[in-house]
Design a protein around this motif. Sequence first.
Motif, PDB file in Angstrom:
ATOM      1  N   GLU A  44       0.818  -1.215   0.000  1.00 33.12           N
ATOM      2  CA  GLU A  44       0.000   0.000   0.000  1.00 33.12           C
ATOM      3  C   GLU A  44       0.850   1.262   0.000  1.00 33.12           C
ATOM      4  OE1 GLU A  44      -3.997   1.542   2.136  1.00 33.12           O
ATOM      5  OE2 GLU A  44      -2.357   1.042   3.514  1.00 33.12           O
ATOM      6  N   LEU A  45       1.921   1.282   0.771  1.00 32.73           N
ATOM      7  CA  LEU A  45       2.766   2.475   0.808  1.00 32.73           C
ATOM      8  C   LEU A  45       3.294   2.808  -0.580  1.00 32.73           C
ATOM      9  CD1 LEU A  45       4.174   4.751   2.321  1.00 32.73           C
ATOM     10  CD2 LEU A  45       6.065   3.144   2.764  1.00 32.73           C
ATOM     11  N   GLY A  46       3.784   1.823  -1.297  1.00 34.55           N
ATOM     12  CA  GLY A  46       4.288   2.067  -2.648  1.00 34.55           C
ATOM     13  C   GLY A  46       3.209   2.575  -3.577  1.00 34.55           C
ATOM     14  N   ARG A  47       2.020   2.018  -3.452  1.00 35.84           N
ATOM     15  CA  ARG A  47       0.896   2.465  -4.287  1.00 35.84           C
ATOM     16  C   ARG A  47       0.544   3.923  -3.974  1.00 35.84           C
ATOM     17  NH1 ARG A  47      -4.224   2.347  -3.123  1.00 35.84           N
ATOM     18  NH2 ARG A  47      -3.991   0.950  -1.346  1.00 35.84           N
ATOM     19  N   LEU A  48       0.546   4.279  -2.690  1.00 36.91           N
ATOM     20  CA  LEU A  48       0.228   5.654  -2.305  1.00 36.91           C
ATOM     21  C   LEU A  48       1.325   6.626  -2.735  1.00 36.91           C
ATOM     22  CD1 LEU A  48      -1.267   5.036   1.253  1.00 36.91           C
ATOM     23  CD2 LEU A  48      -2.518   5.675  -0.822  1.00 36.91           C
ATOM     24  N   LEU A  49       2.575   6.209  -2.614  1.00 35.49           N
ATOM     25  CA  LEU A  49       3.666   7.070  -3.068  1.00 35.49           C
ATOM     26  C   LEU A  49       3.614   7.274  -4.579  1.00 35.49           C
ATOM     27  CD1 LEU A  49       6.616   5.749  -0.871  1.00 35.49           C
ATOM     28  CD2 LEU A  49       5.482   7.977  -0.691  1.00 35.49           C
ATOM     29  N   ALA A  50       3.282   6.240  -5.321  1.00 35.86           N
ATOM     30  CA  ALA A  50       3.148   6.378  -6.780  1.00 35.86           C
ATOM     31  C   ALA A  50       2.007   7.332  -7.121  1.00 35.86           C
ATOM     32  CB  ALA A  50       2.919   5.010  -7.418  1.00 35.86           C
ATOM     33  N   LEU A  51       0.905   7.230  -6.389  1.00 39.12           N
ATOM     34  CA  LEU A  51      -0.213   8.153  -6.614  1.00 39.12           C
ATOM     35  C   LEU A  51       0.208   9.584  -6.298  1.00 39.12           C
ATOM     36  CD1 LEU A  51      -3.172   8.893  -7.142  1.00 39.12           C
ATOM     37  CD2 LEU A  51      -3.660   8.187  -4.767  1.00 39.12           C
ATOM     38  N   MET A  52       0.931   9.776  -5.178  1.00 39.29           N
ATOM     39  CA  MET A  52       1.372  11.117  -4.816  1.00 39.29           C
ATOM     40  C   MET A  52       2.351  11.661  -5.834  1.00 39.29           C
ATOM     41  SD  MET A  52       0.632  13.354  -2.675  1.00 39.29           S
ATOM     42  CE  MET A  52       1.107  14.921  -3.384  1.00 39.29           C
ATOM     43  N   HIS A  53       3.203  10.809  -6.367  1.00 38.44           N
ATOM     44  CA  HIS A  53       4.119  11.245  -7.427  1.00 38.44           C
ATOM     45  C   HIS A  53       3.342  11.724  -8.650  1.00 38.44           C
ATOM     46  CE1 HIS A  53       6.624  10.490 -11.056  1.00 38.44           C
ATOM     47  NE2 HIS A  53       7.472  11.207 -10.341  1.00 38.44           N
ATOM     48  N   HIS A  54       2.328  10.978  -9.032  1.00 34.56           N
ATOM     49  CA  HIS A  54       1.496  11.357 -10.177  1.00 34.56           C
ATOM     50  C   HIS A  54       0.810  12.707  -9.920  1.00 34.56           C
ATOM     51  CE1 HIS A  54      -1.156  10.825 -13.613  1.00 34.56           C
ATOM     52  NE2 HIS A  54      -2.171  11.127 -12.818  1.00 34.56           N
ATOM     53  N   ILE A  55       0.271  12.879  -8.735  1.00 34.54           N
ATOM     54  CA  ILE A  55      -0.406  14.132  -8.375  1.00 34.54           C
ATOM     55  C   ILE A  55       0.585  15.297  -8.414  1.00 34.54           C
ATOM     56  CG2 ILE A  55      -1.466  15.361  -6.427  1.00 34.54           C
ATOM     57  CD1 ILE A  55      -2.859  12.660  -5.743  1.00 34.54           C
ATOM     58  N   ASP A  56       1.743  15.104  -7.790  1.00 32.69           N
ATOM     59  CA  ASP A  56       2.753  16.165  -7.747  1.00 32.69           C
ATOM     60  C   ASP A  56       3.274  16.487  -9.144  1.00 32.69           C
ATOM     61  OD1 ASP A  56       4.722  17.836  -6.112  1.00 32.69           O
ATOM     62  OD2 ASP A  56       6.085  16.572  -7.302  1.00 32.69           O
ATOM     63  N   HIS A  57       3.609  15.476  -9.894  1.00 38.41           N
ATOM     64  CA  HIS A  57       4.177  15.657 -11.241  1.00 38.41           C
ATOM     65  C   HIS A  57       3.227  16.420 -12.170  1.00 38.41           C
ATOM     66  CE1 HIS A  57       6.719  14.724 -14.665  1.00 38.41           C
ATOM     67  NE2 HIS A  57       5.641  14.361 -15.318  1.00 38.41           N
ATOM     68  N   ASN A  58       1.935  16.235 -11.976  1.00 40.17           N
ATOM     69  CA  ASN A  58       0.955  16.897 -12.840  1.00 40.17           C
ATOM     70  C   ASN A  58       0.386  18.179 -12.246  1.00 40.17           C
ATOM     71  OD1 ASN A  58       0.639  15.076 -15.251  1.00 40.17           O
ATOM     72  ND2 ASN A  58       0.437  13.612 -13.581  1.00 40.17           N
ATOM     73  N   GLY A  59       0.999  18.667 -11.165  1.00 36.50           N
ATOM     74  CA  GLY A  59       0.591  19.944 -10.583  1.00 36.50           C
ATOM     75  C   GLY A  59      -0.784  19.914  -9.933  1.00 36.50           C
ATOM     76  N   LEU A  60      -1.176  18.766  -9.402  1.00 43.72           N
ATOM     77  CA  LEU A  60      -2.526  18.617  -8.854  1.00 43.72           C
ATOM     78  C   LEU A  60      -2.572  18.670  -7.326  1.00 43.72           C
ATOM     79  CD1 LEU A  60      -3.686  15.743 -11.226  1.00 43.72           C
ATOM     80  CD2 LEU A  60      -4.167  18.185 -11.432  1.00 43.72           C
ATOM     81  N   LYS A  61      -1.473  19.025  -6.662  1.00 47.17           N
ATOM     82  CA  LYS A  61      -1.450  19.057  -5.202  1.00 47.17           C
ATOM     83  C   LYS A  61      -2.573  19.910  -4.592  1.00 47.17           C
ATOM     84  CE  LYS A  61       2.916  17.830  -3.172  1.00 47.17           C
ATOM     85  NZ  LYS A  61       4.105  18.309  -2.461  1.00 47.17           N
TER      86      LYS A  61
END
Length: 71
Positions: A44-61
């Motif tokens: 789960e941690l890896g899945r959440l970090l990947a999601l956060m990376h996607h959010i951050d990378h696309n300027g969606l924070k």
Amino acid sequence: MNPQDLDKLVTRTMPFGKYAGRLLADLPGPYLHWFAREGFPDGELGRLLALMHHIDHNGLKPLLDPLRGPR
């Protein structure tokens, strides 16, 4: 992605490393990018970090801001 994952990003903390104790939603972009290059942890941690990376990378924070606050 399921909606509960977004809530987890603003309530769960990083359990290890340089940013241990920091909310997943508050991890810096370069740290998330490092995981993207080197590999996310399993589970789960890896899945959440990947999601956060996607959010951050696309300027969606900013989309996480309404989820923050007292629980």
